[in-house]
Enzyme design. Structure first.
Site, PDB file in Angstrom:
ATOM      1  N   LYS A  34      48.313 -35.022 -21.996  1.00  0.00           N
ATOM      2  CA  LYS A  34      48.456 -34.542 -23.370  1.00  0.00           C
ATOM      3  C   LYS A  34      48.917 -35.664 -24.287  1.00  0.00           C
ATOM      4  O   LYS A  34      49.698 -36.536 -23.886  1.00  0.00           O
ATOM      5  CB  LYS A  34      49.444 -33.376 -23.388  1.00  0.00           C
ATOM      6  CG  LYS A  34      49.557 -32.639 -24.715  1.00  0.00           C
ATOM      7  CD  LYS A  34      50.482 -31.441 -24.555  1.00  0.00           C
ATOM      8  CE  LYS A  34      50.749 -30.734 -25.873  1.00  0.00           C
ATOM      9  NZ  LYS A  34      51.669 -29.593 -25.710  1.00  0.00           N
ATOM     10  N   SER A  40      50.186 -25.596 -27.669  1.00  0.00           N
ATOM     11  CA  SER A  40      49.660 -26.845 -28.175  1.00  0.00           C
ATOM     12  C   SER A  40      48.892 -27.668 -27.145  1.00  0.00           C
ATOM     13  O   SER A  40      48.307 -28.676 -27.496  1.00  0.00           O
ATOM     14  CB  SER A  40      50.804 -27.682 -28.751  1.00  0.00           C
ATOM     15  OG  SER A  40      51.757 -28.002 -27.756  1.00  0.00           O
ATOM     16  N   SER A  43      53.549 -23.515 -25.122  1.00  0.00           N
ATOM     17  CA  SER A  43      52.418 -24.429 -25.260  1.00  0.00           C
ATOM     18  C   SER A  43      51.646 -24.722 -23.986  1.00  0.00           C
ATOM     19  O   SER A  43      50.581 -25.329 -24.039  1.00  0.00           O
ATOM     20  CB  SER A  43      52.892 -25.754 -25.869  1.00  0.00           C
ATOM     21  OG  SER A  43      53.316 -25.558 -27.190  1.00  0.00           O
TER      22      SER A  43
END
Length: 468
Positions: A77, A152, A176
């Site tokens: 990420k 996210s 997330s």
């Protein structure tokens, strides 16, 4: 209904999970280079539609170190530093330089031997539970590209669901990992606070919300990753999780929580998925009983204020955190709107932090009565793209976010573990997940129940013929 997007084929990746691919590498059936090449080709096929990659290192990727998953391709990420790659945090407000070194948790992640092919997309600073942007194309849901893939950790979820890689890194500061897993039909474990090494910025938060982990297509992969990461570093203050290979024989007391901490009720499809999971668990002898929301309603407001505080600090400290190129005027409307929300209520922040820090006491009391709590992940089915877009007027968007994310934040506030499991396909063709939460440090029970849910409710493959 829009067509699904996936890259599954008869190449060396096939539909294998990470455990299977690592075994193939160890046996010499396939090489890390062959796996990387197949993943690169798959990414090239679907990335123009998915928009899931923030930074590509496919021209100069390096095979991982010796480890349990040596040679398995993956993405990290875009808010975790990998040496030689930029971390732009999903923001257009600055241009990140390549990181000089791996973050502490990144080193733990890389210790298992994965091959990192780049960074996955995320919304600005991870503040939005959808991966949409102010002035760029959104990351799309492979199950239906007209819908959100969550956030996210949305880029990672999109690539795992679409079959580009079997596993990808994500993290969870308010849902997330669990929200994109629910949106994309994946498995995600948010581990207990202090279960893993923390990255540098996380250590300086007033309340350490963020847990690191992975998104996978199988419980086996999630369990195997957890065990492998634990072999690199284990917190001696927590009971080890160890190897988990299937469901346990013991019968559990499970609380069924349908009302969100905000007081919102789930929509019909979401409620149906949770009630279906409850009946499945009852069929195997687990005792499931409805429970009321154990937390006072002000905790949801306190979390929102703290979330807004973090957005405000991201803007105020931008040049210190991200360098001289940082331009706060280029922040998206959600980040700026949350900043205003915080500044208008700034005098309430100390009391909110005090109450949030004490919430673990209420949580711990719940688990004197239950071993697990079963709930939705979010209050309604996956929204279409645009519903949570950062360009939506901030007051309206903040209220939508507050309602949508009604279940996940309490695990971040209290530091407790929680597991998101795929359960059904909704009427829009997009998955619906359910969440199991456990006592602090009890990831093992979550993985055991995850195996049961997976075995008794096999989730449809994305490359299977969709129902019309």
């Amino acid at each position: 209904m829009a067509d699904r997007i996936h890259a599954f084929s008869d190449d060396v990746l096939a539909d294998h999970d990470a455990v299977a691919l690592a075994a193939m590498v160890r046996s010499g059936t396939v090489s890390p280079k062959e796996l990387a090449r197949a993943a690169i080709d798959r990414a090239a096929l679907v990335e123009p539609q998915l928009n899931a990659i923030a930074y590509s290192s496919v021209e100069r990727y390096a095979s991982g170190r010796a480890g349990a998953w040596y040679g398995v391709p993956t993405f990290v990420k875009d808010n975790a530093d990998v040496a030689g790659m930029p971390s732009n945090q999903g923001s257009a407000a600055f241009v990140a330089r390549p990181a000089a070194r791996d973050d502490a948790y990144t080193a733990q992640f890389l210790s298992i031997g994965v091959t990192v092919l780049g960074k996955s997309r995320m919304p600005e600073f991870g503040l939005n539970p959808t991966t949409e942007f102010q002035a760029a194309e959104p990351t799309r849901n492979p199950w239906n590209p007209e819908y959100s893939v969550g956030g996210s950790s949305g880029g990672s979820a999109a690539m795992v669901a679409a079959g580009v890689v079997p596993v990808a890194h994500g993290n969870d500061g308010g849902g997330s990992l669990r929200i994109p897993a629910a949106c994309a039909g994946l498995v995600a474990l948010k581990p207990s606070r202090y279960r893993h090494l923390d990255n540098v910025l996380d250590k300086h938060l007033p309340i350490r919300l963020v847990s690191e982990g992975v998104l996978t297509r199988t419980v086996r992969d999630t369990a195997a990753y957890t065990a492998a990461a634990e072999r690199y570093w284990r917190n001696p203050d927590l009971m080890p999780i160890g190897e988990v290979h299937g469901p346990a024989d013991r019968r559990l007391r499970i609380g069924l929580l349908t009302t969100a901490g905000t007081g919102a009720e789930p929509d019909a499809e979401t409620r149906g998925a949770v009630e279906f999971a409850a009946k499945l668990l009852e069929r195997f002898g687990h005792q499931v009983e409805p429970m009321a929301v154990p937390f006072p309603p002000y905790l949801a407001d306190d979390f929102l204020l703290y979330w807004a505080f973090l957005a405000d600090m991201s803007a105020v400290g931008g040049k210190v955190l991200h360098g001289r190129s940082f331009d706060r005027h280029a922040l998206d409307d959600l980040t700026r709107g949350l900043g205003r929300y915080h500044r208008e209520r700034i005098l309430r922040t100390p009391a909110a932090l005090y109450r949030l820090r004490r919430a673990y006491r209420i949580y711990a009391e719940v688990f004197t009565r239950y071993e697990l709590v079963l709930s939705p992940v979010v209050t309604h089915v996956v929204p279409p793209l645009g519903y949570l877009d950062p360009k939506v007027p901030s007051e309206e968007l903040i209220e939508r976010l507050r309602t949508y994310v009604g279940y996940t934040p309490i695990a971040n506030v209290t530091g407790a573990p929680a597991l998101s499991m795929p359960m059904r396909i909704g009427s829009s063709g997009v998955p619906i997940g359910v969440m199991c939460s456990a006592a602090y440090g009890d990831e093992r029970t979550l993985l055991e129940i995850g195996y049961l849910l997976e075995a008794e409710n096999p989730f449809p493959r994305i490359d299977a013929e969709p129902m019309r």
